[in-house]
Design an enzyme around this catalytic site. Structure first.
Site, PDB file in Angstrom:
ATOM      1  N   SER A   1       0.843  -1.187   0.000  1.00 50.89           N
ATOM      2  CA  SER A   1       0.000   0.000   0.000  1.00 50.89           C
ATOM      3  C   SER A   1       0.883   1.244   0.000  1.00 50.89           C
ATOM      4  O   SER A   1       1.669   1.430  -0.919  1.00 50.89           O
ATOM      5  CB  SER A   1      -0.957  -0.037   1.192  1.00 50.89           C
ATOM      6  OG  SER A   1      -1.979   0.911   1.044  1.00 50.89           O
TER       7      SER A   1
ATOM      8  N   ASP B   1      -9.300  -4.127  -5.728  1.00 46.39           N
ATOM      9  CA  ASP B   1      -8.769  -3.268  -4.677  1.00 46.39           C
ATOM     10  C   ASP B   1      -9.507  -1.932  -4.666  1.00 46.39           C
ATOM     11  O   ASP B   1      -9.582  -1.245  -5.686  1.00 46.39           O
ATOM     12  CB  ASP B   1      -7.271  -3.040  -4.911  1.00 46.39           C
ATOM     13  CG  ASP B   1      -6.570  -2.453  -3.708  1.00 46.39           C
ATOM     14  OD1 ASP B   1      -7.221  -1.745  -2.928  1.00 46.39           O
ATOM     15  OD2 ASP B   1      -5.361  -2.702  -3.539  1.00 46.39           O
TER      16      ASP B   1
ATOM     17  N   HIS C   1      -7.876  -5.004  -1.490  1.00 42.39           N
ATOM     18  CA  HIS C   1      -6.678  -4.435  -0.882  1.00 42.39           C
ATOM     19  C   HIS C   1      -6.076  -5.337   0.183  1.00 42.39           C
ATOM     20  O   HIS C   1      -4.871  -5.364   0.368  1.00 42.39           O
ATOM     21  CB  HIS C   1      -7.015  -3.069  -0.275  1.00 42.39           C
ATOM     22  CG  HIS C   1      -5.826  -2.227   0.012  1.00 42.39           C
ATOM     23  ND1 HIS C   1      -4.993  -1.738  -0.974  1.00 42.39           N
ATOM     24  CD2 HIS C   1      -5.310  -1.773   1.182  1.00 42.39           C
ATOM     25  CE1 HIS C   1      -4.034  -1.014  -0.432  1.00 42.39           C
ATOM     26  NE2 HIS C   1      -4.201  -1.015   0.879  1.00 42.39           N
TER      27      HIS C   1
END
Length: 689
Positions: free
Chosen positions: A540, A625, A660
């Site tokens: 991330s 995501d 995610h």
């Protein structure tokens, strides 16, 4: 393994000009964005990358399976949480056998005799490639269970309700929510946040009455400023429902009376840009953890008559330059403060009369956090504790004497012995003289500090999120092969207080990348790692960190893991239709302003790809995501292929079902970890996978 065996996918280039502030950027891969995730050309390219990744890692398949078997073998198949008392019942979660998901139960006592099954998540997840259970909340009268679920990994939840007396589902379903629910005290009314399906931001709070259709739900609050996230909560004394509004640098809280099913929203005090705070209530008093005239926060109190006027608040704990106040847990007779000094967390128990004492821990570096404490009347506080060599432990701590009672410690199957591993905290001088904390762990018998060990360095460095050093049974598969594992606590976190965060954001973001690179060089110089066997990993915002370091110092790393990475920072932050963009201007800057545009342009990984050699790179993402869109790593990989001058591996794997958080389920997610570890291990053994 040789890349000549199979040809890497080469993406089509379609020039697209992006113009801002008199500056043009040519993006040849802009076409890869497909909000519907159905474009044949996009799907075909992602599938080609997946086939290429699998083919190139085929020789390491046996190693992947071996590592996966190790990771899975350390996990206790039949396990349960420590029972938690909430109301008249004790609650527990359990996992069994090869089940991917837990079951939730309750009983009349802590021994869980005659326990009753509330929810079996394995049944709920059956037939879904992805399943995430969000909220799980029992009504005040303990007769109705509200729970939320996401089955496509976009973090868009449906709330359902179960009658715990009959076991039947109610007809009520709340769609397109953030996943949170809060019960009013009448056991018939719930509040929830509805999501914007384009930006995936929650800006509306609705009130739902059981037995009525969602179309009849009442909008009780709508936030117009798209920089704010919305969340819900209930005060410790259960008299108020909180609507939390949170931007990167500003907080706000609105309240509704929990006893009134028709309550109107009330503002406690005026919103002030730059004011960040936490709020709780007990005994008719508000406890406010605030940064007003206090960079590292101070604790104030107010009552119903003074809460609207901050200058009338009373100071309970003063600001200290070297101590960050991180949180507060209120009980009827005491409250517990979470503090951080020199990178270490501690808890201080205070009586309301002014006495206090500190809870201490023995490890050089560790993680400690407040656990589940649903009852304000409790005489103990539950805390969790772990270090790089100590498995997760749950303690109940007497709020009067400070005596700790160990309720459970994570069991690690196999031959694990914590005494076989060493852990330490060192400090590395940054380019500007700041001291960067680094947490290290290794197997004592395989470590000599002579510059021969492979080393994996992990980092994040954003949003003020601090990665405390905690135990990972997965990392043992690296340590037992001679790896040193290091966490670089770079700027952008709050490891050393609020200023540590502020020095790693917006105009100062380059500090995050420079810190990580400086730590790498120092660890090699100090003999912790072999210079040709250094690996790095991040996800991330940590994936942004990885993208920056391979542009700025590619020669330092043998292999890099880049997961669900934020890479195309400038383009994303210029597009307000993309989820999270507007909320994050105070983190990265707003590139609609020329100076912020220049700052981001200088480091954005996608915009700074060079014609140069890059390390071996493994990139992973999820098609669905919702935090970082799949096309960011997709574009980055395509552009890297067109620019890099080396024969090193560049592998890109997309989970076509996940978002995610990666794969759902406790065992399936281990396959992703085994893939990365096998990638690093084989590189360390050969430097030529």
């Amino acid at each position: 393994m040789s890349q000549s065996i199979i040809t890497a996918p080469i993406a089509n280039q379609k020039a697209h000009t992006l113009s801002h502030h008199g500056h043009d950027r040519i993006d040849n891969y802009y076409w890869m964005r497909d909000d519907e995730r159905q474009a044949p050309e996009v799907i075909a390219h992602l599938e080609a990358e997946n086939r290429y990744c699998e083919a190139m890692l085929e020789p390491s398949k046996a190693l992947q399976q071996q590592v996966f078997a190790e990771l899975k073998a350390r996990i206790v198949k039949d396990d349960s949480s420590v029972p938690v008392k909430d109301g008249q019942y004790w609650y527990v979660s359990e996992v069994a056998g090869d089940n991917e998901y837990p079951s939730f139960c309750r009983a009349d006592n802590a021994e869980m005799v005659n326990k009753v099954l509330l929810l079996d998540v394995n049944q709920l997840a059956a037939g879904h490639d992805f399943y995430d259970l969000g909220e799980l909340l029992v009504s005040p009268n303990e007769e109705i269970l509200a729970y939320s679920e996401d089955t496509d990994s976009r973090r868009i939840y449906t709330v359902k309700f179960k009658d715990l007396n009959t076991g039947a589902l109610l007809a009520d379903e709340l769609h397109n929510t953030e996943g949170q629910v809060v019960w009013a005290n009448d056991n018939q009314t719930v509040y929830y946040v509805k999501k914007d399906l384009q930006t995936l931001l929650g800006s509306q709070v609705y009130r739902h009455t059981l037995g009525s259709p969602q179309s009849d739900d009442e909008l009780v609050y709508e936030e117009e400023d798209k920089q704010f996230f919305l969340g819900l909560g209930k005060s410790r004394d259960e008299t108020q429902i909180f609507i939390y509004l949170s931007a990167t640098e500003t907080t706000d809280v609105l309240v509704l009376a929990a006893d009134d099913s028709k309550a109107e929203v009330k503002r406690l005090f005026a919103r002030q840009t730059g004011h960040e705070f936490g709020l709780e209530r007990i005994h008719g008093q508000y406890f406010i953890l605030t940064n007003l005239e206090a960079k590292n926060f101070r604790l104030m109190t107010a009552d119903d008559n003074t809460i609207a006027t901050p200058h009338l608040w009373q100071e309970r704990i003063a600001h200290r330059d070297a101590v960050l106040l991180e949180g507060i847990e209120l009980f009827n007779d005491q409250f517990v403060m979470t503090e951080r000094e020199k990178g270490q967390t501690r808890f201080v128990v205070h009586s309301y009369q002014g006495d206090s004492f500190q809870l201490n821990f023995n490890d050089d570096c560790y993680y400690a956090g407040i656990g589940l404490n649903p009852e304000a009347a409790s005489a103990v506080v539950r805390i969790s504790y772990s270090s790089l060599t100590t498995p997760f432990s749950i303690f109940d701590v007497d709020l009067v004497t400070g005596q700790k009672t160990l309720r459970k410690q994570q069991q690690v199957l196999g031959e694990f012995n914590s005494k076989d591993y060493g852990s330490e905290r060192i400090y590395v001088s940054a380019l500007d003289g700041a001291e960067i904390p680094v947490s290290l762990v290794y197997k004592k018998s395989l470590f000599q500090q002579d510059g021969t060990n492979p080393l994996l360095q992990y980092g994040y460095g954003a949003y003020g999120i601090t990665l405390d050093p905690s135990f990972s049974s997965s990392v043992l598969s690296l340590l037992d092969r001679g790896f040193v594992y290091a966490i670089a606590h770079v700027r952008g976190s709050e490891m050393l207080g609020r200023q540590w965060y502020e020095q790693g954001k917006k105009a100062h973001k380059q500090n995050t990348f420079s810190d990580f690179i400086t730590v790498t060089r120092a660890l090699v110089a100090k003999g912790y790692g072999a210079k040709d066997k250094i690996f790095a990993s991040g996800g991330s915002a940590g994936g942004l960190l990885m993208g920056a370091i391979v542009n700025q110092a590619p020669e330092l790393y043998c292999g890099v893991g880049v997961h669900v990475p934020f890479l195309d920072v400038l383009t994303t932050m210029l597009d307000e239709s993309i989820p999270l963009t507007t909320n994050e201007y105070d983190e990265w800057g707003n590139p609609n302003y020329p100076e912020d545009y220049k700052t981001i342009l200088a480091y954005s990984p996608y915009d700074n790809i060079k014609v140069q050699a890059y390390p071996n790179i493994l990139v992973t993402t999820g098609l669905h995501d919702s935090q970082v869109q799949y096309w960011e790593p997709m574009k980055w990989v395509a552009k890297l292929r067109a620019h890099k001058t080396d024969d090193n591996l560049l592998l890109f794997k997309t989970d076509m079902d996940a978002g995610h958080g990666g794969a759902s389920g406790r065992f399936k997610s281990l396959e992703e970890k085994a893939l990365e570890f096998a990638f690093f291990i084989q590189l360390a053994n050969s430097n030529n996978v």
